[in-house]
Design a protein around this motif. Structure first.
Motif, mmCIF file in Angstrom:
data_model
loop_
_atom_site.group_PDB
_atom_site.id
_atom_site.type_symbol
_atom_site.label_atom_id
_atom_site.label_comp_id
_atom_site.label_asym_id
_atom_site.label_seq_id
_atom_site.Cartn_x
_atom_site.Cartn_y
_atom_site.Cartn_z
ATOM 1 N N PHE A 25 3.320 35.500 -20.392
ATOM 2 C CA PHE A 25 3.316 36.659 -21.072
ATOM 3 C C PHE A 25 3.640 37.902 -20.276
ATOM 4 O O PHE A 25 3.885 39.016 -20.800
ATOM 5 C CB PHE A 25 1.901 36.852 -21.848
ATOM 6 N N THR A 26 3.597 37.680 -19.062
ATOM 7 C CA THR A 26 3.787 38.876 -17.982
ATOM 8 C C THR A 26 5.565 38.780 -18.207
ATOM 9 O O THR A 26 5.846 39.884 -18.246
ATOM 10 C CB THR A 26 3.293 38.419 -16.558
ATOM 11 N N GLU A 29 5.739 40.738 -21.378
ATOM 12 C CA GLU A 29 5.656 42.186 -21.495
ATOM 13 C C GLU A 29 6.677 42.963 -20.610
ATOM 14 O O GLU A 29 7.156 43.911 -20.935
ATOM 15 C CB GLU A 29 4.302 42.410 -20.916
ATOM 16 N N LEU A 30 7.346 42.251 -19.615
ATOM 17 C CA LEU A 30 8.078 42.957 -18.588
ATOM 18 C C LEU A 30 9.641 43.022 -19.095
ATOM 19 O O LEU A 30 10.563 43.304 -18.548
ATOM 20 C CB LEU A 30 8.124 42.573 -17.386
ATOM 21 N N GLU A 31 9.799 42.060 -19.994
ATOM 22 C CA GLU A 31 10.929 41.770 -20.672
ATOM 23 C C GLU A 31 12.132 40.995 -19.459
ATOM 24 O O GLU A 31 13.207 41.539 -19.322
ATOM 25 C CB GLU A 31 11.697 42.817 -21.378
ATOM 26 N N GLU A 174 -1.784 48.092 -15.832
ATOM 27 C CA GLU A 174 -1.491 48.203 -17.190
ATOM 28 C C GLU A 174 -0.714 46.965 -17.484
ATOM 29 O O GLU A 174 -0.736 46.555 -18.721
ATOM 30 C CB GLU A 174 -0.583 49.613 -17.510
ATOM 31 N N VAL A 175 0.091 46.478 -16.963
ATOM 32 C CA VAL A 175 0.551 45.448 -17.150
ATOM 33 C C VAL A 175 -0.595 44.149 -17.549
ATOM 34 O O VAL A 175 -0.193 43.312 -18.452
ATOM 35 C CB VAL A 175 1.722 44.805 -15.964
ATOM 36 N N ALA A 178 -2.078 44.481 -20.735
ATOM 37 C CA ALA A 178 -1.155 44.139 -21.754
ATOM 38 C C ALA A 178 -1.238 42.781 -21.815
ATOM 39 O O ALA A 178 -1.073 42.216 -23.074
ATOM 40 C CB ALA A 178 0.257 44.855 -21.615
ATOM 41 N N VAL A 179 -1.032 42.236 -20.954
ATOM 42 C CA VAL A 179 -1.059 40.529 -20.774
ATOM 43 C C VAL A 179 -2.206 40.132 -21.430
ATOM 44 O O VAL A 179 -2.305 39.136 -22.161
ATOM 45 C CB VAL A 179 -0.968 40.145 -19.526
ATOM 46 N N ARG A 181 -4.422 41.579 -23.494
ATOM 47 C CA ARG A 181 -4.576 41.833 -25.011
ATOM 48 C C ARG A 181 -3.532 40.719 -25.702
ATOM 49 O O ARG A 181 -3.934 40.457 -26.654
ATOM 50 C CB ARG A 181 -3.786 43.280 -25.368
ATOM 51 N N MET A 182 -2.346 40.323 -25.161
ATOM 52 C CA MET A 182 -1.723 39.185 -25.660
ATOM 53 C C MET A 182 -2.364 38.053 -25.735
ATOM 54 O O MET A 182 -2.463 37.208 -26.965
ATOM 55 C CB MET A 182 -0.404 39.022 -25.007
#
Length: 315
Positions: A25-26, A29-31, A174-175, A178-179, A181-182
């Motif tokens: 998921f990182t 998140e970072l696309e 922050e990354v 976000a991960v 939360r996913m």
């Protein structure tokens, strides 16, 4: 792109692979594909885990091709064979990070990598690890520990905390948030946090006592007298006190203090709130009372707990 290798072997515990999702998921998140996960075993090919599910793996190869090597855990103690030991030992100077999840710490220990280092593992086998390898500085109640380039984690879901900490080091807080939360998990428990929960240790047998504990945890700023807790449990104070001790082995007052200690320690580790604020929010009323409670429970004052947590993040 960073290569993350997972060392697998017959009978590995599948929960160790929960950490893989954090790296996956990182990338989401970072696309961008910043992590590539590879599954490694001595000879490559299909490897069955402890439930009989089969994973396809590749043979060890050159550890220098990896940024990070993570050794999976097993349901019990599983010592590495000679080839696995040699590969783990070779990975120490060749990779940026060498890590273990749960009983994977026995692989690192057998290779001599943990000698003189701080380390942790699943609480259930921590004393066995210490007994077999007395040169290791075991801290059996930690979620994960970073000692130089060597990372060790507690058992089961602690591997997710380990992975999130790695992601935070690589790409920022922050990354990592976000991960988390996913993954629908709490944002990375700190490495210094206890493997144990005050609520889990109490293990009440009835819904009434559980309701009282839930009420206490949600209202730590209140006085939380026996009368208040008994009302939440829909019992008389006398019935409640008797039932509470019978089910938990503790008095209501002791249980409330443990819940406050757990909440206060978490705030000290993961926030910058002044000590007075932490004491007020967790119901200790004043910092001196909280300090005495910390010394009784942890052998350290609140400031030391915060300092240790900050040093852990900086390693």
């Amino acid at each position: 792109m960073q290569q993350i290798g997972f060392l697998l072997y017959p009978g590995f515990q599948i929960m160790s692979l929960a950490a893989v999702s954090a790296f996956e998921f990182t990338n989401v998140e970072l696309e961008e594909k910043v992590y590539e996960v590879r599954y490694l075993s001595e000879h490559g090919g299909p490897i069955a885990n402890s439930l009989g599910m089969v994973m396809e793996t590749e043979p060890f190869g050159d550890p220098a091709a990896l940024d990070t090597l993570i050794v999976a855990g097993a349901p019990g103690i599983r010592l590495p064979n000679a080839a696995e030991t040699d590969f783990v030992r070779a990975a120490l100077p060749a990779t940026r990070r060498l890590a273990s999840i749960c009983t994977g710490a026995f692989f690192l220990a057998e290779a001599g990598i943990l000698d003189g280092r701080r380390a942790t593992t699943h609480w259930y086998v921590s004393r066995e690890l210490q007994s077999r390898y007395p040169k290791i500085k075991i801290e059996e109640d930690r979620i994960f520990i970073i000692d130089g380039s060597v990372w060790t984690s507690a058992g089961m879901t602690a591997g997710i905390d380990l992975a999130l900490a790695m992601i935070e080091k690589d790409h920022g807080i922050e990354v990592a948030r976000a991960v988390a939360r996913m993954l629908v998990v709490y944002h990375r428990r700190s490495g210094g946090q206890s493997q144990f929960s005050a609520l889990l240790e109490l293990e009440p047998k009835s819904d009434r006592i559980q309701k009282a504990l839930d009420f206490a945890r949600g209202n730590l700023k209140s006085q939380l007298s026996v009368e208040e807790l008994a009302e939440a449990a829909h019992l008389s104070p006398r019935q409640f006190s008797r039932a509470f001790r019978a089910e938990t082995g503790q008095s209501p007052a002791k249980a409330v203090e443990n819940l406050r200690l757990e909440a206060a320690r978490l705030m000290m580790e993961q926030s910058r709130h002044p000590i007075d604020v932490v004491a007020d929010e967790t119901g200790f009323a004043d910092r001196e009372r909280m300090r005495r409670a910390f010394l009784r429970a942890f052998g350290q004052p609140p400031q030391a707990i915060r300092r240790n947590a900050q040093q852990e993040l900086q390693r």
